[in-house]
Design a protein around this motif. Structure first.
Motif, short mmCIF file in Angstrom:
data_model
loop_
_atom_site.label_atom_id
_atom_site.label_comp_id
_atom_site.label_asym_id
_atom_site.label_seq_id
_atom_site.Cartn_x
_atom_site.Cartn_y
_atom_site.Cartn_z
N VAL A 224 0.83 -1.21 0.00
CA VAL A 224 0.00 0.00 0.00
C VAL A 224 0.87 1.25 0.00
O VAL A 224 0.61 2.20 -0.75
N LEU A 225 1.91 1.26 0.82
CA LEU A 225 2.78 2.42 0.91
C LEU A 225 3.53 2.65 -0.41
O LEU A 225 3.68 3.80 -0.86
N PHE A 226 4.00 1.57 -1.03
CA PHE A 226 4.68 1.71 -2.32
C PHE A 226 3.74 2.29 -3.36
O PHE A 226 4.13 3.14 -4.17
N SER A 227 2.49 1.82 -3.36
CA SER A 227 1.51 2.33 -4.33
C SER A 227 1.24 3.81 -4.09
O SER A 227 1.14 4.60 -5.04
N LEU A 228 1.11 4.20 -2.82
CA LEU A 228 0.87 5.61 -2.50
C LEU A 228 2.05 6.48 -2.91
O LEU A 228 1.87 7.57 -3.46
N ILE A 229 3.25 6.00 -2.65
CA ILE A 229 4.45 6.74 -3.07
C ILE A 229 4.47 6.89 -4.58
O ILE A 229 4.78 7.96 -5.12
N GLY A 230 4.10 5.80 -5.28
CA GLY A 230 4.06 5.85 -6.74
C GLY A 230 3.06 6.89 -7.25
O GLY A 230 3.36 7.65 -8.17
N VAL A 231 1.88 6.92 -6.65
CA VAL A 231 0.86 7.88 -7.06
C VAL A 231 1.32 9.31 -6.78
O VAL A 231 1.14 10.21 -7.61
N ILE A 232 1.94 9.53 -5.63
CA ILE A 232 2.43 10.87 -5.29
C ILE A 232 3.51 11.31 -6.29
O ILE A 232 3.53 12.46 -6.74
N LEU A 233 4.39 10.39 -6.67
CA LEU A 233 5.44 10.73 -7.64
C LEU A 233 4.87 10.97 -9.03
O LEU A 233 5.40 11.79 -9.79
N VAL A 234 3.78 10.27 -9.35
CA VAL A 234 3.18 10.41 -10.67
C VAL A 234 2.68 11.83 -10.91
O VAL A 234 2.75 12.34 -12.04
N VAL A 235 2.19 12.47 -9.87
CA VAL A 235 1.58 13.80 -10.03
C VAL A 235 2.56 14.81 -10.63
O VAL A 235 2.30 15.37 -11.70
N PRO A 236 3.72 15.07 -10.01
CA PRO A 236 4.63 16.05 -10.61
C PRO A 236 5.29 15.55 -11.89
O PRO A 236 5.55 16.34 -12.80
N VAL A 237 5.56 14.24 -11.97
CA VAL A 237 6.25 13.71 -13.15
C VAL A 237 5.35 13.81 -14.39
O VAL A 237 5.79 14.26 -15.45
N THR A 238 4.09 13.40 -14.27
CA THR A 238 3.16 13.48 -15.40
C THR A 238 2.93 14.93 -15.82
O THR A 238 2.91 15.26 -17.01
N THR A 239 2.77 15.80 -14.84
CA THR A 239 2.58 17.22 -15.14
C THR A 239 3.80 17.79 -15.84
O THR A 239 3.68 18.57 -16.80
N TRP A 240 4.98 17.40 -15.38
CA TRP A 240 6.23 17.86 -15.99
C TRP A 240 6.33 17.40 -17.45
O TRP A 240 6.69 18.17 -18.34
#
Length: 254
Positions: A224-240
């Protein structure tokens, strides 16, 4: 015809009815992804490096999930690139954490089922744990990436000359909303899937310390924590990635 087949056909019918061609292709990608997961298990059991298998299979799964489920190429391409970047970042995090926390392998609750069986199967349990963690995060990563990219592509369709700074702010705003809903989805999915285990803990009067140090519990919390970290990282990376694509498009038009 068994129950799983009936439910699968109902799912296919609903996805086709509501989603049309996109829904049907998304269901097809689900079947492909299931086959790829089975292939990953077979390859690891044959002795192929677990890390290499997870990266290759993960790359293909992300492609099927994103491109089969999204017709808008403007959104699909940056979402895929961002998902790949986040997957590589997660591999580094997962590998470090799994080697440090040592929660891989079987727990005491599995001892009765494993009694009389040999555990010398020639496979690294750390590699298996890393592979499991990587593959379990792909769905959340792909979902968040395509949601942000699709939202930003709709904004750009309405405002083609939107400044990149404003686009980045909008992407972060969309991502903040996704993080909240994703957290609840992952949490309740974890709790619902392990309700029987929690009842086991309560029935056998496990102490709080025993629960939080239980291998099964720790391994699932890590997922669960890995998935949450992945989602949090996706936000700035996808926007970038979307802002870079938008900036290149503006230069091309000029």
């Amino acid at each position: 015809m068994n129950t799983i087949t009936v439910l699968g056909l109902i799912l296919l019918g609903l996805m086709t009815l509501i989603g049309g061609k996109t829904g049907a292709t998304a269901f097809l990608s689900l079947l492909f992804n299931f086959g790829l997961l089975f292939l990953a298990v077979v390859l690891i059991s044959w002795g192929f490096p677990a890390m290499g298998v997870s990266l290759v299979i993960g790359t293909i799964i992300l492609a099927f999930t994103i491109f089969f489920g999204e017709d808008n190429e403007v959104a699909a391409k940056p979402a895929y690139i961002a998902a790949l970047i986040v997957m590589v970042m997660l591999v580094l995090i997962i590998f470090s954490v799994e080697n440090w926390i040592m929660a891989q392998g079987f727990s005491l609750e599995d001892s009765e089922d494993l009694e009389g069986m040999s555990l010398a199967i020639g496979v690294s349990f750390i590699g298996v744990a890393v592979t499991e963690a990587i593959l379990s995060t792909l769905g959340a990563i792909a979902e968040a990436a395509i949601a942000i990219a699709a939202g930003l592509s709709e904004i750009l369709a309405q405002h083609p000359q939107l400044p990149t700074k404003r686009l980045y702010i909008d992407g972060i705003s969309i991502g903040k909303q996704i993080i909240g809903t994703t957290f609840n989805t992952l949490f309740f999915g974890f709790f619902g899937g392990f309700l029987a285990l929690f009842i086991w803990f309560a029935g056998l009067h496990y102490s709080f310390g025993s629960v939080i140090n239980n291998k099964i519990f720790v391994a699932e919390v890590l997922m669960v924590l890995f998935s949450l970290i992945g989602v949090i990282l996706v936000v700035p990376v996808t926007t970038w990635v979307m802002t870079i694509q938008h900036r290149q498009q503006i230069k091309h038009n000029d």
